[in-house]
Design a protein around this motif. Structure first.
Motif, PDB file in Angstrom:
ATOM      1  N   ILE A 187      -0.708  -2.783  14.038  1.00 35.11           N
ATOM      2  CA  ILE A 187      -1.205  -1.491  14.224  1.00 35.11           C
ATOM      3  C   ILE A 187      -2.416  -1.131  13.320  1.00 35.11           C
ATOM      4  N   SER A 188      -3.212  -0.373  13.301  1.00 33.40           N
ATOM      5  CA  SER A 188      -4.785  -0.190  12.398  1.00 33.40           C
ATOM      6  C   SER A 188      -3.987   0.985  11.536  1.00 33.40           C
ATOM      7  N   LYS A 189      -4.857   1.166  10.584  1.00 34.38           N
ATOM      8  CA  LYS A 189      -4.383   2.134   9.557  1.00 34.38           C
ATOM      9  C   LYS A 189      -4.361   3.350  10.092  1.00 34.38           C
ATOM     10  N   VAL A 190      -5.298   3.670  11.119  1.00 34.08           N
ATOM     11  CA  VAL A 190      -5.243   5.016  11.790  1.00 34.08           C
ATOM     12  C   VAL A 190      -4.081   5.279  12.426  1.00 34.08           C
ATOM     13  N   GLN A 191      -3.677   4.314  13.500  1.00 33.27           N
ATOM     14  CA  GLN A 191      -2.310   4.539  14.127  1.00 33.27           C
ATOM     15  C   GLN A 191      -1.245   4.560  13.115  1.00 33.27           C
ATOM     16  N   LEU A 192      -1.324   3.849  12.061  1.00 26.72           N
ATOM     17  CA  LEU A 192      -0.329   4.201  11.154  1.00 26.72           C
ATOM     18  C   LEU A 192      -0.213   5.586  10.237  1.00 26.72           C
ATOM     19  N   LEU A 193      -1.229   5.861  10.081  1.00 31.40           N
ATOM     20  CA  LEU A 193      -1.299   7.240   9.325  1.00 31.40           C
ATOM     21  C   LEU A 193      -0.891   8.218  10.220  1.00 31.40           C
ATOM     22  N   ASP A 194      -1.435   8.272  11.430  1.00 32.45           N
ATOM     23  CA  ASP A 194      -1.170   9.176  12.613  1.00 32.45           C
ATOM     24  C   ASP A 194       0.367   9.136  12.622  1.00 32.45           C
ATOM     25  N   SER A 195       0.865   8.052  12.900  1.00 36.07           N
ATOM     26  CA  SER A 195       2.404   7.793  13.206  1.00 36.07           C
ATOM     27  C   SER A 195       3.215   8.812  11.823  1.00 36.07           C
ATOM     28  N   ILE A 196       2.870   8.215  10.625  1.00 33.22           N
ATOM     29  CA  ILE A 196       3.403   8.933   9.513  1.00 33.22           C
ATOM     30  C   ILE A 196       3.090  10.448   9.465  1.00 33.22           C
ATOM     31  N   LEU A 197       1.906  10.874   9.928  1.00 29.83           N
ATOM     32  CA  LEU A 197       1.604  12.521   9.825  1.00 29.83           C
ATOM     33  C   LEU A 197       2.391  13.311  10.761  1.00 29.83           C
ATOM     34  N   MET A 254       0.846  -1.066   0.029  1.00 26.79           N
ATOM     35  CA  MET A 254      -0.021  -0.043  -0.009  1.00 26.79           C
ATOM     36  C   MET A 254       0.887   1.131  -0.167  1.00 26.79           C
ATOM     37  N   THR A 255       0.427   2.282  -0.670  1.00 30.62           N
ATOM     38  CA  THR A 255       1.260   3.361  -0.813  1.00 30.62           C
ATOM     39  C   THR A 255       0.731   4.472   0.101  1.00 30.62           C
ATOM     40  N   LEU A 256       1.467   5.637   0.346  1.00 25.65           N
ATOM     41  CA  LEU A 256       0.986   6.700   1.450  1.00 25.65           C
ATOM     42  C   LEU A 256      -0.647   6.997   0.876  1.00 25.65           C
ATOM     43  N   GLN A 257      -0.611   7.381  -0.381  1.00 23.96           N
ATOM     44  CA  GLN A 257      -1.882   7.787  -1.085  1.00 23.96           C
ATOM     45  C   GLN A 257      -2.880   6.763  -0.892  1.00 23.96           C
ATOM     46  N   GLU A 258      -2.770   5.473  -1.015  1.00 23.01           N
ATOM     47  CA  GLU A 258      -3.708   4.432  -0.540  1.00 23.01           C
ATOM     48  C   GLU A 258      -4.237   4.420   0.649  1.00 23.01           C
ATOM     49  N   LEU A 259      -3.249   4.644   1.585  1.00 26.83           N
ATOM     50  CA  LEU A 259      -3.377   4.843   3.077  1.00 26.83           C
ATOM     51  C   LEU A 259      -4.551   5.833   3.427  1.00 26.83           C
ATOM     52  N   ILE A 260      -4.161   7.023   2.951  1.00 28.03           N
ATOM     53  CA  ILE A 260      -4.781   8.160   3.069  1.00 28.03           C
ATOM     54  C   ILE A 260      -6.362   8.140   2.422  1.00 28.03           C
ATOM     55  N   LEU A 261      -6.610   7.359   1.352  1.00 28.79           N
ATOM     56  CA  LEU A 261      -7.828   7.455   0.921  1.00 28.79           C
ATOM     57  C   LEU A 261      -8.474   6.347   1.469  1.00 28.79           C
ATOM     58  N   SER A 262      -7.949   5.214   2.339  1.00 29.18           N
ATOM     59  CA  SER A 262      -8.732   4.266   2.934  1.00 29.18           C
ATOM     60  C   SER A 262      -9.176   4.393   4.277  1.00 29.18           C
ATOM     61  N   LEU A 286       3.746  10.735  -1.803  1.00 31.28           N
ATOM     62  CA  LEU A 286       2.254   9.846  -1.990  1.00 31.28           C
ATOM     63  C   LEU A 286       2.317   8.629  -2.757  1.00 31.28           C
ATOM     64  N   THR A 287       3.516   8.387  -3.533  1.00 33.67           N
ATOM     65  CA  THR A 287       3.577   7.028  -4.207  1.00 33.67           C
ATOM     66  C   THR A 287       4.608   6.068  -3.482  1.00 33.67           C
ATOM     67  N   TYR A 288       5.092   6.657  -2.486  1.00 33.68           N
ATOM     68  CA  TYR A 288       6.175   5.480  -1.774  1.00 33.68           C
ATOM     69  C   TYR A 288       5.446   4.531  -0.869  1.00 33.68           C
ATOM     70  N   PRO A 289       5.595   3.186  -1.284  1.00 36.49           N
ATOM     71  CA  PRO A 289       5.026   2.233  -0.600  1.00 36.49           C
ATOM     72  C   PRO A 289       5.372   2.064   0.651  1.00 36.49           C
ATOM     73  N   ILE A 290       4.457   1.474   1.676  1.00 35.59           N
ATOM     74  CA  ILE A 290       4.927   1.420   3.038  1.00 35.59           C
ATOM     75  C   ILE A 290       5.092  -0.067   3.498  1.00 35.59           C
ATOM     76  N   ASP A 291       6.185  -0.075   4.228  1.00 40.03           N
ATOM     77  CA  ASP A 291       6.521  -1.390   4.757  1.00 40.03           C
ATOM     78  C   ASP A 291       6.304  -1.421   5.993  1.00 40.03           C
ATOM     79  N   VAL A 292       5.548  -2.102   6.843  1.00 36.84           N
ATOM     80  CA  VAL A 292       5.271  -2.209   8.074  1.00 36.84           C
ATOM     81  C   VAL A 292       5.986  -3.707   8.679  1.00 36.84           C
ATOM     82  N   ASP A 293       6.722  -3.619   9.668  1.00 40.40           N
ATOM     83  CA  ASP A 293       7.371  -4.616  10.236  1.00 40.40           C
ATOM     84  C   ASP A 293       6.174  -5.600  10.418  1.00 40.40           C
TER      85      ASP A 293
END
Length: 112
Positions: A72-82, A1-9, A60-67
Motif C-alpha cells: 500500500i502507498s503512504k496515502v492509503q496507509l495514512l487514510d486507513s489509520i485516520l 516510520m512513526t505516525l508523525q513521520e508518515l504525516i509529515l511525508s 504520534l511516536t508509535y512506529p508503524i509495522d506494515v505486513d
C-alpha cells in the motif's frame, strides 16, 4: 516510520478537509511507548490495530509495522489509520468534545 513521520511525508493539501489530520499535525509528540501500530490485510481489507490512545502526542511516536505482504502507498496507509482513529458514529459535537479532551494533556492523563 512513526505516525508523525508518515504525516509529515504526505501532501498536506490532500488532507485539508480532515480535522483529525490537522489536529495530529498541530500536536506535539510526547513520551511514546513500546506500542506499535500494526497494519495487515484481513479478508482483503486493511486492518489497523494498536491505536488505542492515552493522548494524541503518544500515538504520534508509535512506529508503524506494515505486513510485508501488504503493498500500500503512504496515502492509503495514512487514510486507513485516520479512519481507524476517526470518530465513527459520533456526531460533530461529540467528536469535537472528544478530540478537545484528547488534546488537553491534563485531561488525557486523567483518562489514562
Amino acid at each position: 516510520m512513526t505516525l508523525q513521520e508518515l504525516i509529515l511525508s504526505v501532501d498536506s493539501e490532500q488532507y485539508s478537509s480532515s480535522p483529525l489530520f490537522k489536529i495530529l499535525c498541530e500536536t506535539k509528540p510526547e513520551y511514546g511507548t513500546n506500542r506499535r501500530i500494526k497494519v495487515r490485510s484481513v479478508n482483503g481489507d486493511i486492518t489497523i490495530t494498536n491505536t488505542h490512545i492515552g493522548s494524541l502526542g503518544d500515538i504520534l511516536t508509535y512506529p508503524i509495522d506494515v505486513d510485508q505482504d501488504l503493498n500500500i502507498s503512504k496515502v492509503q496507509l495514512l487514510d486507513s489509520i485516520l479512519l481507524e482513529l476517526s470518530s465513527r458514529g459520533f456526531n460533530d459535537v461529540e467528536a469535537s468534545e472528544f478530540w478537545d479532551d484528547m488534546t488537553n494533556l491534563q485531561k488525557a492523563k486523567i483518562i489514562r
